[in-house]
Scaffold this active site. Sequence first.
Site, PDB file in Angstrom:
ATOM      1  N   ASN A 126      75.587 -57.832 -82.372  1.00  0.00           N
ATOM      2  CA  ASN A 126      75.921 -57.006 -81.217  1.00  0.00           C
ATOM      3  C   ASN A 126      77.436 -56.796 -81.172  1.00  0.00           C
ATOM      4  O   ASN A 126      78.202 -57.660 -81.597  1.00  0.00           O
ATOM      5  CB  ASN A 126      75.431 -57.690 -79.946  1.00  0.00           C
ATOM      6  N   HIS A 129      77.335 -61.488 -79.861  1.00  0.00           N
ATOM      7  CA  HIS A 129      78.353 -60.459 -79.644  1.00  0.00           C
ATOM      8  C   HIS A 129      79.592 -60.905 -80.412  1.00  0.00           C
ATOM      9  O   HIS A 129      80.161 -61.953 -80.112  1.00  0.00           O
ATOM     10  CB  HIS A 129      78.666 -60.317 -78.157  1.00  0.00           C
ATOM     11  N   GLY A 143      78.937 -53.562 -82.053  1.00  0.00           N
ATOM     12  CA  GLY A 143      79.399 -52.591 -83.042  1.00  0.00           C
ATOM     13  C   GLY A 143      79.575 -51.170 -82.560  1.00  0.00           C
ATOM     14  O   GLY A 143      79.905 -50.279 -83.349  1.00  0.00           O
ATOM     15  N   ALA A 145      74.622 -51.648 -77.205  1.00  0.00           N
ATOM     16  CA  ALA A 145      74.942 -51.535 -75.779  1.00  0.00           C
ATOM     17  C   ALA A 145      75.534 -50.160 -75.471  1.00  0.00           C
ATOM     18  O   ALA A 145      74.819 -49.226 -75.158  1.00  0.00           O
ATOM     19  CB  ALA A 145      75.885 -52.652 -75.353  1.00  0.00           C
ATOM     20  N   GLN A 162      66.334 -61.045 -69.318  1.00  0.00           N
ATOM     21  CA  GLN A 162      67.552 -61.850 -69.435  1.00  0.00           C
ATOM     22  C   GLN A 162      67.954 -62.383 -68.071  1.00  0.00           C
ATOM     23  O   GLN A 162      68.047 -61.630 -67.103  1.00  0.00           O
ATOM     24  CB  GLN A 162      68.726 -61.062 -70.010  1.00  0.00           C
ATOM     25  N   PRO A 204      71.237 -55.960 -73.096  1.00  0.00           N
ATOM     26  CA  PRO A 204      71.245 -56.099 -71.632  1.00  0.00           C
ATOM     27  C   PRO A 204      72.558 -55.552 -71.071  1.00  0.00           C
ATOM     28  O   PRO A 204      73.638 -55.941 -71.521  1.00  0.00           O
ATOM     29  CB  PRO A 204      71.136 -57.613 -71.419  1.00  0.00           C
ATOM     30  N   CYS A 244      78.354 -63.155 -71.365  1.00  0.00           N
ATOM     31  CA  CYS A 244      79.075 -62.245 -70.476  1.00  0.00           C
ATOM     32  C   CYS A 244      80.320 -62.934 -69.915  1.00  0.00           C
ATOM     33  O   CYS A 244      80.223 -64.002 -69.309  1.00  0.00           O
ATOM     34  CB  CYS A 244      78.181 -61.777 -69.328  1.00  0.00           C
TER      35      CYS A 244
END
Length: 509
Positions: free
Chosen positions: A232, A201, A234, A260, A105, A36, A134
């Site tokens: 997430n 993440h 990388g 992402a 999301q 996202p 986030c």
Amino acid sequence: MTLHGSPPGVSLSGGTATGMTVNTPLSFRGKKILAPMVRVGTLPMRLLALDYGADIVYCEELIDIKMLQCKRVINEVLETVDFVAPNERVVFRTCERERQHVIFQMGSADAERALAVAKLVESDVAGIDINMGCPKEYSTKGGMGAALLSDPDKIESILTTLVKGICKPVTCKIRILPSVEDTVNLVKRIEKTGIAAIAVHGRKKEERPQHPVHCDVIKAISEAVSIPVIANGGSHDFIKEFADIETFQKATAASSVMIARAAMWNPSIFRKEGFCPLKDVMQDYIKYAVRYDNHYTNTKYCLCQMLREQLETTQGKKLHAAQSTQELCEVFEMGDFYEETTAIFEAKKTSLESKTQDEDDQMEDPDVIKMAVRFDKREYPPQITPKMYLLEWCRKEKHPQPVYETVQRPLDRLFCSVVTVAEQKYRSTLWDKSKKLAEQAAAIVCLRTLGVPEGKLCEGENHLINKRKRQDQERLINRDHGEDLAEPSHKKANFIEETSDMNVPKMPR
């Protein structure tokens, strides 16, 4: 009717927005996933990622309060499902092509609001995700995003409510905590809520892309829980090409990988045969952006992210200067595509409008009296309307009060109202942008047919205004004598415009 030169699946025919397919359980193991990303994860980028090989695509984070203000609308021109805000802005747009691959999301800090949004979109998406990672202010304000990491009770409440309340899989996306132990304990608690997967993440909330991703922490999480873990973060350290996706997955022992920035820079990162030329990728993206009427500012932002080091070239400067979708197309020598596509849309819109009118004519009661009129409040005194005049006339003539039946047309979301007075129906042939305007127009048709004054300024002395003045004077006299100031309800009724309490159904198709 296929758009010339479009990416696979870009057409104006085929599966409809309302088409239903058999749902298969969504697996989060062995998947390559588009992360996202705000301003990036709109429909064109999601579809392009799927074309190149992504298995699952996440939409950009959408805030629960904004979504709850939206209305679900079938867009017959674009063949999409749109969630439209009161200001007519499309907050979320999806289509049949991605329905079994897109995860919605949302940003939320309230279990009941999250559930209400999930129920609103559930039938149009493959799953629901709660953003808990986030660190940006737009997400953390109000206790959303990474702010939830410090409130495990609220995390548990939101996820448990969603898992119990909807049929689609629920996931969440987190960042790691200051210690590995705390992170693993949080994830174990999250696992107990019954979610289908968790995306991690591998950075702390204060860390940024230039900081190394903590593969060891993601690995510890992967080994501590039984649900799929999606790695997430990388893009900077690991993922430079397709083969690196597997390298990152092995380094984290994760079930799947979420990408992402590497996907934002070139979504053909998902293509096992290797990257496509950037020019082709950008043109394919533009085709989807035009095909699905993506707002030009989002389109421009994504193109700038793809162009990156070439932004100082002549083409890059032209891209910066573009102020519309058409100008963006011209920068990439796609002006003809834009004109051809918009012409197709206009033709389809005209055809649908003609079909709708034919259906309206067929369903129309032949006994309805019609005129082409609109209500313009500038032509009337303040607080005086045709509906008030019609109500006054009905009372004077001992008729039942007027009954308004209002429908909304799905194609353009305009309204039409039919008013019944003394067993006769009246309506305007012109559709209006609001229910209130449509009802006023119907009242005007009735009044003009009956030859009754409708209260316009040009009609001279207004008896309703005079009546109001008399009652205002009576109230002042009563006040001076200390009498009860409450106005009798039967007098109020003469001056309070009565509106229909009925819900507004959509025009039958």
